[in-house]
Write a protein that holds these residues in place. Structure first.
Motif, short mmCIF file in Angstrom:
data_model
loop_
_atom_site.label_atom_id
_atom_site.label_comp_id
_atom_site.label_asym_id
_atom_site.label_seq_id
_atom_site.Cartn_x
_atom_site.Cartn_y
_atom_site.Cartn_z
N ILE A 6 0.87 -1.18 0.00
CA ILE A 6 0.00 0.00 0.00
C ILE A 6 0.91 1.23 0.00
N ALA A 7 1.12 1.77 -1.19
CA ALA A 7 2.20 2.72 -1.40
C ALA A 7 1.94 4.10 -0.82
N HIS A 8 0.70 4.44 -0.56
CA HIS A 8 0.42 5.81 -0.14
C HIS A 8 0.54 6.03 1.36
N ALA A 9 0.65 4.94 2.16
CA ALA A 9 0.52 5.19 3.61
C ALA A 9 1.24 4.23 4.54
N TYR A 10 1.36 2.98 4.20
CA TYR A 10 1.67 2.00 5.23
C TYR A 10 3.08 1.42 5.11
N PHE A 11 4.05 2.27 5.28
CA PHE A 11 5.45 1.86 5.38
C PHE A 11 5.90 2.05 6.83
N PHE A 12 6.81 1.17 7.29
CA PHE A 12 7.24 1.21 8.68
C PHE A 12 8.75 1.10 8.77
N ALA A 13 9.35 1.96 9.60
CA ALA A 13 10.80 1.94 9.80
C ALA A 13 11.13 2.41 11.21
N ALA A 14 12.31 2.02 11.70
CA ALA A 14 12.79 2.47 13.00
C ALA A 14 13.22 3.94 12.92
N GLN A 15 13.33 4.58 14.10
CA GLN A 15 13.66 6.01 14.12
C GLN A 15 14.96 6.31 13.36
N ASP A 16 16.01 5.55 13.62
CA ASP A 16 17.29 5.84 12.97
C ASP A 16 17.19 5.67 11.45
N ASP A 17 16.33 4.76 11.01
CA ASP A 17 16.18 4.59 9.56
C ASP A 17 15.35 5.71 8.94
N TRP A 18 14.42 6.28 9.71
CA TRP A 18 13.76 7.49 9.22
C TRP A 18 14.79 8.61 9.06
N ILE A 19 15.73 8.68 9.98
CA ILE A 19 16.81 9.67 9.86
C ILE A 19 17.61 9.40 8.60
N ARG A 20 17.94 8.14 8.35
CA ARG A 20 18.71 7.79 7.15
C ARG A 20 17.94 8.14 5.87
N LEU A 21 16.65 7.87 5.86
CA LEU A 21 15.85 8.19 4.68
C LEU A 21 15.80 9.70 4.44
N ALA A 22 15.75 10.47 5.52
CA ALA A 22 15.76 11.92 5.39
C ALA A 22 17.09 12.42 4.83
N ILE A 23 18.18 11.92 5.38
CA ILE A 23 19.52 12.30 4.89
C ILE A 23 19.68 11.88 3.44
N HIS A 24 19.15 10.71 3.10
CA HIS A 24 19.26 10.21 1.72
C HIS A 24 18.59 11.16 0.73
N SER A 25 17.44 11.70 1.09
CA SER A 25 16.75 12.64 0.21
C SER A 25 17.63 13.86 -0.07
N LEU A 26 18.24 14.38 0.98
CA LEU A 26 19.12 15.54 0.80
C LEU A 26 20.37 15.15 0.01
N ASP A 27 20.92 13.98 0.28
CA ASP A 27 22.10 13.52 -0.46
C ASP A 27 21.80 13.43 -1.96
N LEU A 28 20.62 12.90 -2.30
CA LEU A 28 20.25 12.79 -3.71
C LEU A 28 20.15 14.18 -4.34
N LEU A 29 19.55 15.10 -3.61
CA LEU A 29 19.40 16.46 -4.12
C LEU A 29 20.75 17.14 -4.32
N LYS A 30 21.73 16.77 -3.49
CA LYS A 30 23.07 17.36 -3.59
C LYS A 30 23.95 16.63 -4.60
N GLY A 31 23.42 15.62 -5.26
CA GLY A 31 24.17 14.94 -6.31
C GLY A 31 24.94 13.73 -5.87
N LYS A 32 24.75 13.27 -4.63
CA LYS A 32 25.52 12.14 -4.14
C LYS A 32 25.02 10.80 -4.67
N GLY A 33 23.89 10.82 -5.37
CA GLY A 33 23.40 9.60 -5.99
C GLY A 33 23.49 9.65 -7.51
#
Length: 331
Positions: A231-258
């Motif tokens: 269920i792509a719109h709502a029901y994903f689950f992750a631990a707190q530190d992995d939410w932090i990683r996902l947030a950093i990953h978004s910024l890393d992609l925007l900065k060209g690191k991907g």
């Protein structure tokens, strides 16, 4: 919301092992200016605040979690999952699986060819501008729709085929791209595009791209609908530190690191925006990312979910806030 309970009690779900190469987090607590530290601590005083983290230039400068939250407690995304889905669209585009965001959805998902979703472009869907007649409170085509998906009483495909017609406004049919209208089924459409374009289930594409590239450390999971689709719109689950990683990953992609392709995608995803007239907090929407909070820097963007789940990213200062809550009034 009982922390972790929604995932634990579900009988139909995916479970994903951690990434082989885990991204190490850099704790730098104690670096915050006293006034900001005081504001952060004040936010943790509510029993509705589950977890809070502040990141600056890739370093975790403040972290809090409630007593009930452990290293591995799975915290729900609710609609923050929409932004994850968008990122996975970007990966499919950059891998050549999706040829162009201006392609019609029906080119990838023939089942939807006679629906408003199928006649819209992928970009229209990303911007919540399919024109389909499936909007309502919290993006639901009818009350309780997401709960019915979660309980496997219906499938996302059934919803897409049931609410297939375009909206009408002042006796005129709404065309794709005419304007923003928040719909959970638009995000469901993106998950079908990913499935058909990549030739694998949505949750497998998640494993191959987002989980791996963000370097997630703990198990994660998606709830499944009646057809065993995530269920792509709502029901994903992750631990707190992995939410932090996902947030950093978004910024890393925007900065060209991907890579340059994902940098280009994330730049468009967070800056190619459509006007929002129906939300009290945000006045612009990108590709499944919110933006346009008055008084904030224009390039700031947000992932937001029901009940007070927020990830806010300021690319200029490289500051990030990650909030898990049961309180919609989180500021």
């Amino acid at each position: 919301m009982m922390v972790g309970g929604l995932y634990a009690s579900a009988s139909h779900k995916t479970s994903h092992a951690p990434a082989e190469n885990v991204k190490e987090l850099t704790p730098k607590e104690g670096r915050l200016p006293p006034d900001i530290a005081a504001q952060a601590r004040a936010l943790t005083g509510s029993n509705q605040r589950i977890a809070l983290a502040l990141i600056e230039k890739g370093e975790v400068v403040f972290k809090y979690r409630a007593d009930a939250v452990t290293d591995t407690t799975l915290i729900p995304s609710f609609s923050m999952a929409k932004s994850l889905t968008s990122t996975m669209v970007g990966y499919a585009l950059c891998d050549g699986k999706i040829k162009d965001l201006n392609d019609k959805v029906a080119q990838y998902v023939p089942q939807l060819s006679e629906t408003a979703y199928g006649k819209a472009s992928i970009k229209n869907i990303l911007q919540m501008a399919s024109g389909a007649n499936s909007s309502g409170a919290n993006g639901e085509p009818h009350s309780g729709f997401s709960a019915q998906l979660r309980d496997q009483k219906i499938s996302q495909l059934e919803g897409l085929l049931k609410y297939k017609d375009p909206q009408t406004r002042l006796f005129k049919k709404v065309e794709p791209g005419d304007g923003f209208d928040y719909k959970n089924l638009d995000t469901a459409t993106l998950s079908f595009v990913i499935e058909k374009a990549t030739g694998q289930p949505f949750h497998k594409w998640y494993e191959a791209t987002l989980l791996k590239n963000a370097g997630l450390q703990h198990p994660t999971g998606w709830l499944l609908d009646k057809d065993q689709r995530a269920i792509a719109h709502a029901y994903f689950f992750a631990a707190q530190d992995d939410w932090i990683r996902l947030a950093i990953h978004s910024l890393d992609l925007l900065k060209g690191k991907g890579g340059t392709c994902m940098q280009d995608y994330m730049t468009k995803a967070t800056n190619d925006r459509i006007r929002v007239l129906s939300n009290s907090q945000f006045n612009e929407y990108g590709y499944q990312f919110w933006s346009g909070i008055p008084g904030m820097r224009k390039d700031t963007f947000w992932k937001a979910g029901f009940g007070g789940q927020f990830i806010g990213i300021d690319p200029t200062t490289e500051r990030i806030v990650v909030v898990s809550s049961t309180d919609w009034n989180t500021q």
